[in-house]
Scaffold this active site. Structure first.
Site, mmCIF file in Angstrom:
data_model
loop_
_atom_site.group_PDB
_atom_site.id
_atom_site.type_symbol
_atom_site.label_atom_id
_atom_site.label_comp_id
_atom_site.label_asym_id
_atom_site.label_seq_id
_atom_site.Cartn_x
_atom_site.Cartn_y
_atom_site.Cartn_z
ATOM 1 N N GLU A 1 9.085 0.668 11.154
ATOM 2 C CA GLU A 1 10.212 1.744 11.164
ATOM 3 C C GLU A 1 9.716 2.938 11.262
ATOM 4 O O GLU A 1 8.793 3.592 10.369
ATOM 5 C CB GLU A 1 10.829 1.497 9.843
ATOM 6 C CG GLU A 1 11.480 0.248 9.628
ATOM 7 C CD GLU A 1 12.711 -0.091 10.403
ATOM 8 O OE1 GLU A 1 13.151 0.703 11.116
ATOM 9 O OE2 GLU A 1 13.212 -1.336 9.876
ATOM 10 N N LYS B 1 0.825 -1.242 -0.037
ATOM 11 C CA LYS B 1 0.103 -0.057 -0.073
ATOM 12 C C LYS B 1 0.691 1.241 0.018
ATOM 13 O O LYS B 1 1.423 1.721 1.150
ATOM 14 C CB LYS B 1 -0.972 -0.017 1.304
ATOM 15 C CG LYS B 1 -1.965 1.063 0.950
ATOM 16 C CD LYS B 1 -2.713 1.775 2.288
ATOM 17 C CE LYS B 1 -1.548 2.557 3.142
ATOM 18 N NZ LYS B 1 -1.364 4.016 2.126
ATOM 19 N N GLU C 1 9.789 15.194 16.387
ATOM 20 C CA GLU C 1 10.431 15.163 14.971
ATOM 21 C C GLU C 1 9.553 16.275 14.188
ATOM 22 O O GLU C 1 8.363 16.054 14.165
ATOM 23 C CB GLU C 1 10.230 13.975 14.435
ATOM 24 C CG GLU C 1 10.466 13.669 13.128
ATOM 25 C CD GLU C 1 10.214 12.080 12.524
ATOM 26 O OE1 GLU C 1 8.977 11.613 12.445
ATOM 27 O OE2 GLU C 1 11.114 11.499 11.975
ATOM 28 N N CYS D 1 13.938 9.916 7.990
ATOM 29 C CA CYS D 1 13.691 9.559 9.417
ATOM 30 C C CYS D 1 15.166 9.523 10.495
ATOM 31 O O CYS D 1 14.940 9.823 11.656
ATOM 32 C CB CYS D 1 13.096 8.293 9.231
ATOM 33 S SG CYS D 1 13.926 7.076 8.328
HETATM 34 P P1 NAD Z 1 2.132 8.157 8.004
HETATM 35 O O1 NAD Z 1 2.201 7.360 9.319
HETATM 36 O O2 NAD Z 1 1.117 9.262 8.212
HETATM 37 O O3 NAD Z 1 1.868 7.133 6.962
HETATM 38 C C1 NAD Z 1 2.989 6.357 6.331
HETATM 39 C C2 NAD Z 1 1.867 5.278 5.586
HETATM 40 O O4 NAD Z 1 1.052 4.555 6.513
HETATM 41 C C3 NAD Z 1 1.048 5.824 4.621
HETATM 42 O O5 NAD Z 1 1.004 4.771 3.630
HETATM 43 C C4 NAD Z 1 -0.244 6.087 5.369
HETATM 44 O O6 NAD Z 1 -1.260 5.796 4.489
HETATM 45 C C5 NAD Z 1 -0.168 4.557 6.241
HETATM 46 N N1 NAD Z 1 -0.919 4.845 7.299
HETATM 47 C C6 NAD Z 1 -1.125 5.965 8.155
HETATM 48 N N2 NAD Z 1 -1.787 5.557 9.426
HETATM 49 C C7 NAD Z 1 -2.122 3.887 9.118
HETATM 50 C C8 NAD Z 1 -3.158 3.232 9.847
HETATM 51 N N3 NAD Z 1 -3.435 3.307 11.090
HETATM 52 N N4 NAD Z 1 -3.078 1.934 9.602
HETATM 53 C C9 NAD Z 1 -2.510 1.722 8.336
HETATM 54 N N5 NAD Z 1 -1.584 2.361 7.410
HETATM 55 C C10 NAD Z 1 -1.794 3.796 7.903
HETATM 56 O O7 NAD Z 1 3.584 8.926 7.862
HETATM 57 P P2 NAD Z 1 3.795 9.932 6.822
HETATM 58 O O8 NAD Z 1 3.640 11.117 6.951
HETATM 59 O O9 NAD Z 1 3.587 9.343 5.469
HETATM 60 O O10 NAD Z 1 5.635 9.645 6.803
HETATM 61 C C11 NAD Z 1 6.340 10.417 7.663
HETATM 62 C C12 NAD Z 1 6.544 9.617 8.904
HETATM 63 O O11 NAD Z 1 7.437 8.553 8.618
HETATM 64 C C13 NAD Z 1 7.722 10.342 9.594
HETATM 65 O O12 NAD Z 1 7.282 10.423 11.093
HETATM 66 C C14 NAD Z 1 8.779 9.608 9.417
HETATM 67 O O13 NAD Z 1 10.032 9.637 10.539
HETATM 68 C C15 NAD Z 1 8.527 8.228 9.112
HETATM 69 N N6 NAD Z 1 9.526 7.382 8.531
HETATM 70 C C16 NAD Z 1 10.229 6.502 9.276
HETATM 71 C C17 NAD Z 1 11.146 5.923 8.401
HETATM 72 C C18 NAD Z 1 12.039 4.703 9.161
HETATM 73 O O14 NAD Z 1 12.831 3.789 8.379
HETATM 74 N N7 NAD Z 1 12.051 4.620 10.375
HETATM 75 C C19 NAD Z 1 11.357 6.079 7.175
HETATM 76 C C20 NAD Z 1 10.762 6.986 6.510
HETATM 77 C C21 NAD Z 1 9.687 7.688 7.202
#
Ligand code: NAD
Length: 481
Positions: A253, A179, A388, A289
């Site tokens: 992650e 997804k 963050e 991240c």
């Molecule tokens: P997000 O958590 O809002 O969304 C990430 C993904 O998860 C999207 O595809 C979203 O549609 C989906 N999603 C959101 N809530 C969900 C739920 N309850 N159930 C299932 N799917 C869900 O994050 P974002 O704004 O897209 O990305 C930014 C964040 O991601 C930052 O906090 C960043 O640090 C983190 N990040 C972490 C890593 C890592 O490897 N640790 C890498 C990249 C980004």
């Protein structure tokens, strides 16, 4: 150019979506619509999970193949990805604002290197091991694929972070439903085209572009055996709760707020370390991240460190992601820019002194741009040092002695990345070992496909990459013989 897709890639076919809802990603450099794809609904997720389930349950399709045969198919997929490199660069940067120079380094070449690394592991790893038992007889330990994987990925490195899940899952013999995030869907279609061209069997990889509600439906789907998630800590907690109730294995992650520890012997010659500082503190417009966004400086060199980071951040070229000269592109969305700006305002109101940046660039009247910004005069309790931001904002914090530097580095809800800057790499490694973090670099930082990557504390659970990343897609079966 705006791209339009009308079908979903499910079960190896291009199928009609269950509804007429669409996702229209916006180019954050121009604020123009970049394309349109169907928005998958629950019925489409059902179809994707069914296809993955059927493919997994028939061992002749993929899961029962000799690992070396899977490796060959993965090599073919890597070639198909490489053949589409220019298009991947264009699509990723036009959706999330990643400068093309960064996309060329990390969204092409890097994902196919991860895929080839896991193809190599599949071809050479032992999936069955026989060892002598303590109580007589032999013991056979088998590494079965865990099953159908739900892979939920964010928008910041859509291809690399998809591949962190896809490559080990394929190597293990799993099938997947991926997804993508609604912000970055067009590159996922290129991936689907590559999967088809590489002849990966139908149903092994299924793609359902959708938002968080449909993501939550996928995570909880009864046909799913394992969840692999990258994204925010808040979403990670919700997913972990759901997986806890279902006793479903999950890898998370999540976010970070890492430390870049400048030791008292560090040479801050930007000509020499500028590229390393860029990758480890401001990569991808600060939307990465693992970045060390808390710069820890020895008190007796504080002004010098502030000056060096001010010069470094202030020298970066801000501009449209499509320009090869750009080092800092726009924030991925207007919402993300608002968030970054509200943190800058918070840093100011808590007494921070902005030494460079702090506002939108004056010469760009379109796009969600924020100048690279450096805060001085704040301690580690400041909101901008604890939360963050996910934007190009650094805070330089002073410390008294190495113990204090380690204490401050560890005074965080997160523990994902980080760096130590020093002219003595041995001393740097000693300090690095004391930092509570999943990964850390000495005078450099880049996740290596051969080594486990992931976080401690609020930064997540489990590891991706390396042989450890393969183990996350396997379940062990012991046979006492
Ligand atoms: P997000 O958590 O809002 O969304 C990430 C993904 O998860 C999207 O595809 C979203 O549609 C989906 N999603 C959101 N809530 C969900 C739920 N309850 N159930 C299932 N799917 C869900 O994050 P974002 O704004 O897209 O990305 C930014 C964040 O991601 C930052 O906090 C960043 O640090 C983190 N990040 C972490 C890593 C890592 O490897 N640790 C890498 C990249 C980004």
């Amino acid at each position: 150019m705006s791209l339009t897709y009308e079908s979903l890639f499910i079960g190896g076919e291009w199928v009609a979506p269950s509804s007429d809802k669409v996702i229209t990603p916006v180019n954050p450099s121009t604020e123009q619509v970049a394309g349109q794809v169907p928005e998958a609904q629950e019925a489409d997720v059902d179809a994707g999970v069914d296809a993955a389930r059927r493919a997994f349950d028939d061992p002749s399709v993929w899961s029962g193949w000799e690992p070396a045969r899977r490796a060959q198919a993965m090599e073919r997929l890597a070639e198909e990805l490489d053949a589409r490199a220019d298009a991947f660069v264009e699509r990723v940067s036009s959706q999330n604002g990643m400068p093309v120079a960064v996309a060329r380094q990390l969204e092409v070449g890097y994902p196919s290197a991860v895929l080839r690394y896991y193809a190599g592991l599949a071809a050479t790893s032992e999936f069955t091991e026989v060892r002598p038992g303590m109580f007589g007889g032999d013991i056979e330990v088998r590494r079965h694929p865990v099953g159908v994987v739900a892979a939920v990925v964010p928008w910041n490195f859509p291809q690399a972070l998809t591949m962190f899940k896809l490559a080990p899952a394929l190597a293990a013999g799993c099938t997947l439903v991926i997804k993508p995030s609604p912000e970055t869907v067009l590159d996922a279609y290129l991936l689907a085209e590559a999967v088809e061209a590489a002849g990966i069997p139908a149903g092994v990889i299924n793609i359902v572009p959708a938002g968080r509600e449909v993501g939550a439906y996928l995570v909880a789907h009864r046909g799913v055996d394992k969840v692999a998630f990258t994204g925010s800590t808040a979403a990670g907690r919700a997913i972990a709760e759901q997986c806890g109730r279902l006793l479903r294995p999950v890898t998370l992650e999540l976010g970070g707020k890492s430390a870049a520890i400048v030791l008292d012997d560090a040479q801050l010659d930007l000509a020499e370390i500028g590229q390393g500082l860029f990758t480890s503190t401001l990569l991808n417009n600060g939307q990465t991240c693992f970045l060390g966004t808390r710069v820890l400086a020895p008190r007796n060199r504080y002004d010098e460190v502030v000056e060096a980071f001010t010069a470094f951040a202030g020298s970066l070229a801000v501009g449209p992601a499509s320009s090869p000269e750009t080092q800092i592109g726009p924030m991925a969305t207007a919402r993300q820019r608002d968030r970054v700006e509200s943190y800058i305002a918070k840093g100011r109101s808590e007494g921070g002194r902005i030494t460079t940046g702090g506002s939108r660039p004056g010469d760009l009247d379109r796009g969600y741009f924020v100048q690279p910004t450096v805060f001085a005069g704040l301690d580690n309790n400041a909101t901008v040092a604890q939360e963050e931001i996910f934007g190009p904002v650094l805070t330089v914090i002073s410390y008294d002695g190495v113990d204090d530097a380690v204490r401050i580095a560890n005074d965080s809800d997160f523990g994902l990345g980080g760096t130590v800057w020093t002219s003595d790499p041995g001393r740097g490694a000693e300090v690095a070992r004391r930092v509570q973090t999943g990964t850390i670099g000495v005078n450099r930082y880049i996740p290596d496909p051969a080594a486990p990557f992931g976080g401690v504390k609020g930064s997540g659970l489990g590891r991706e990459l390396g042989p450890e990343g393969l183990a996350a897609y396997q379940q062990l079966q012991t046979i006492y013989r």
